[in-house]
Motif scaffolding. Structure first.
Motif, PDB file in Angstrom:
ATOM      1  N   THR A 197      -6.046  -0.110  -9.773  1.00  0.00           N
ATOM      2  CA  THR A 197      -4.802  -1.150  -9.270  1.00  0.00           C
ATOM      3  C   THR A 197      -4.845  -2.255 -10.256  1.00  0.00           C
ATOM      4  OG1 THR A 197      -6.372  -1.964  -7.516  1.00  0.00           O
ATOM      5  CG2 THR A 197      -5.345  -0.351  -6.786  1.00  0.00           C
ATOM      6  N   THR A 202      -0.865  -0.097  -7.575  1.00  0.00           N
ATOM      7  CA  THR A 202      -1.270  -0.270  -6.170  1.00  0.00           C
ATOM      8  C   THR A 202      -1.876   0.877  -5.465  1.00  0.00           C
ATOM      9  OG1 THR A 202       0.688   0.041  -4.746  1.00  0.00           O
ATOM     10  CG2 THR A 202       0.776  -1.924  -6.045  1.00  0.00           C
ATOM     11  N   ASP A 213      -0.866   1.049  -2.257  1.00  0.00           N
ATOM     12  CA  ASP A 213       0.439   1.128  -1.175  1.00  0.00           C
ATOM     13  C   ASP A 213       0.750   2.431  -0.955  1.00  0.00           C
ATOM     14  OD1 ASP A 213       2.682   0.684   0.371  1.00  0.00           O
ATOM     15  OD2 ASP A 213       2.729  -1.215  -0.231  1.00  0.00           O
TER      16      ASP A 213
END
Length: 473
Positions: free
Chosen positions: A73, A93, A95
């Motif tokens: 990340t 990320t 996510d």
């Protein structure tokens, strides 16, 4: 994929034959056949063992299996070069909007852009960093991938990749490219092209031509790289007399890098350790810059690289190669010795860029070099012309090139940049398996030389296949 200068040069590969018939190699789908959207990893072939496999089964929206993978990340490794050393502009990320399973057996890595114009994307790496072939054996690393399905201006800045880095990079972050990098699949700007590259040595320049590396490229057979799934693989082979890395798309070997293309120290520094595997989609950076830059306001976010599986196979191979040279000179001709006056099979090259091989229907069968166009080349080491000058060259060629497309087959000695000692022009012969023997006069040649066949054309399309060649007095 990664370099510490933020630059990567590349030359756009020309459009290629839409589908090339070929025999499928280990764990690859039939050339030109669009595979189903989800497919189990192929069964382990005889003589191989499975050392890693992830087919990305799991609930939609879930993350990768963190026993096998780790997320990278941010915009760099801690203490490493900014923007991962390439000038890419996204923030990586964990996510699920950027990296997640789709519930149908795929991993999706999806670049996103927020309302302020900032890009996010995903990058995952195997926790294991011990992937390398055994002594005298072979390691095959393969993935079945659909590149982000976006082309034209909407694809500007996209840079998906499936690649490997030498494990000594972990924790150092500044020893690239000496520790080695193996790019199995790279793509930029939504072009229907797969690039494969080995990085090594020093940068800039050095024995591996950094920051470009030792690279090859071709279009995806059958469906475009963006419109369908294809298998991308590298076979790192220590069972051959000269260690080599062979790169494949859907079973087509389109690029090979051999240990003897660089000095022994450079090769050892790049290969005497394990590697880890990386999947990511970058946005912008040195490689996209070579093809127009980006991303910009016209770039469409939300197009995922879709990964069906990642597989690593290992074969123990045959006899372990010797680690030291023989104590006495060999009594047989050295590897690479070739008789200039006997047919030299084109697929028996010692080095190449941009070529592929396929099954030939020519007399005698075998395989031929296929999909040859401007900038491609093949190397044949140790061709012995003897003391009586050779003055002629014959090439067995075929072409299904479109009207108005033609090019030169050139013969060069000892260097790809040497002036040609001879050449001949080829246009459509009636089909890609309609063969002719074409003669050419050459400057008188004696002694033993490395022979390069180079292919030059004023058009971007492929123009010739080659089955064999020889020389005459």
């Amino acid at each position: 994929m990664r370099d510490s200068s933020g630059r990567k040069r590349a030359t756009l590969r020309r459009a290629v034959l839409a589908a090339i018939g070929t025999t499928v190699l280990v764990a690859a789908a039939a050339t030109g056949v669009v595979l189903p959207a989800s497919a189990a990893a192929p069964p382990t072939p005889a003589g191989w063992s499975q050392v890693f496999l992830d087919d990305f089964d799991g609930p939609a929206g879930s993350g990768v299996d963190i026993t096998d993978w780790q997320y990278t990340t941010g915009t760099s490794y801690p203490g490493g070069p900014a923007n991962f050393g390439t000038g890419e502009i996204e923030t990586m990320t964990a996510d699920p909007a950027n990296v997640s399973l789709d519930g149908a057996g795929h991993l999706r890595i999806t670049p996103r852009r927020d309302s302020a114009g900032r890009w996010t994307s995903g990058r995952v790496e195997t926790r294991r960093g011990d992937f390398q072939p055994p002594a005298g054996g072979t390691l095959r690393t393969e993935a079945r991938i659909q590149m982000p399905n976006v082309t034209g201006p909407a694809a500007k800045g996209y840079w998906p990749a499936f690649w490997m880095l030498g494990t000594p990079y972990r924790g150092n972050w500044w020893n690239w490219p000496g520790i080695g990098e193996i790019d199995i699949m790279e793509n930029v700007q939504g072009l229907n092209t797969v690039w494969a590259t080995v990085h090594c040595g020093t940068s800039p320049g050095g024995p591996c031509n950094e920051t470009s590396g030792i690279g090859g490229q071709r279009v995806c057979p059958g469906a475009t790289c963006q419109a369908g799934f294809h298998t991308y693989a590298v076979e790192w082979d220590r069972s051959t007399a000269v260690e080599q890395m062979r790169f494949y798309v859907d079973g087509l070997n389109f690029h090979t890098v051999r240990a003897d293309q660089v000095d022994a120290t450079t090769w050892t520094n790049a290969t005497n350790h394990g590697y880890f595997i990386i999947l990511n989609v970058a946005m912008g950076g040195g490689f996209p810059d070579a093809f127009g830059g980006g991303p910009d306001a016209g770039t469409e976010p939300g197009h995922a690289m879709v990964v069906d599986y990642v597989s690593v196979l290992r074969s123990t191979g045959g006899t372990t190669p010797p680690t030291t040279p023989p104590a006495t000179p060999p009594t047989t001709p050295p590897a690479g010795h070739r008789d200039a006056y006997a047919a030299i099979q084109a697929e028996s090259f010692d080095g190449q860029s941009g070529t592929a091989t396929e099954t030939s229907t020519d007399t005698g069968g075998g395989r031929n070099l296929a999909a040859l166009g401007n900038g491609d080349w093949a190397l044949f080491r140790g061709v012995d012309f003897g003391s009586a000058p050779a003055t002629q060259f014959r090439g067995r060629v075929a072409s299904g090139a479109a009207g108005g497309v033609s090019g030169l087959v050139e013969i060069r000695l000892d260097s790809r940049t040497s002036p040609p000692v001879g050449s001949f022009s080829v246009a459509n012969t009636g089909g890609w398996q309609t063969w002719r023997t074409v003669p050419a006069n050459i400057t008188a040649v004696t002694g033993t030389h490395d022979v390069y066949l180079t292919f030059t054309s004023g058009q971007p399309a492929d123009f010739v296949n080659v089955n064999w060649f020889d020389f005459g007095h």
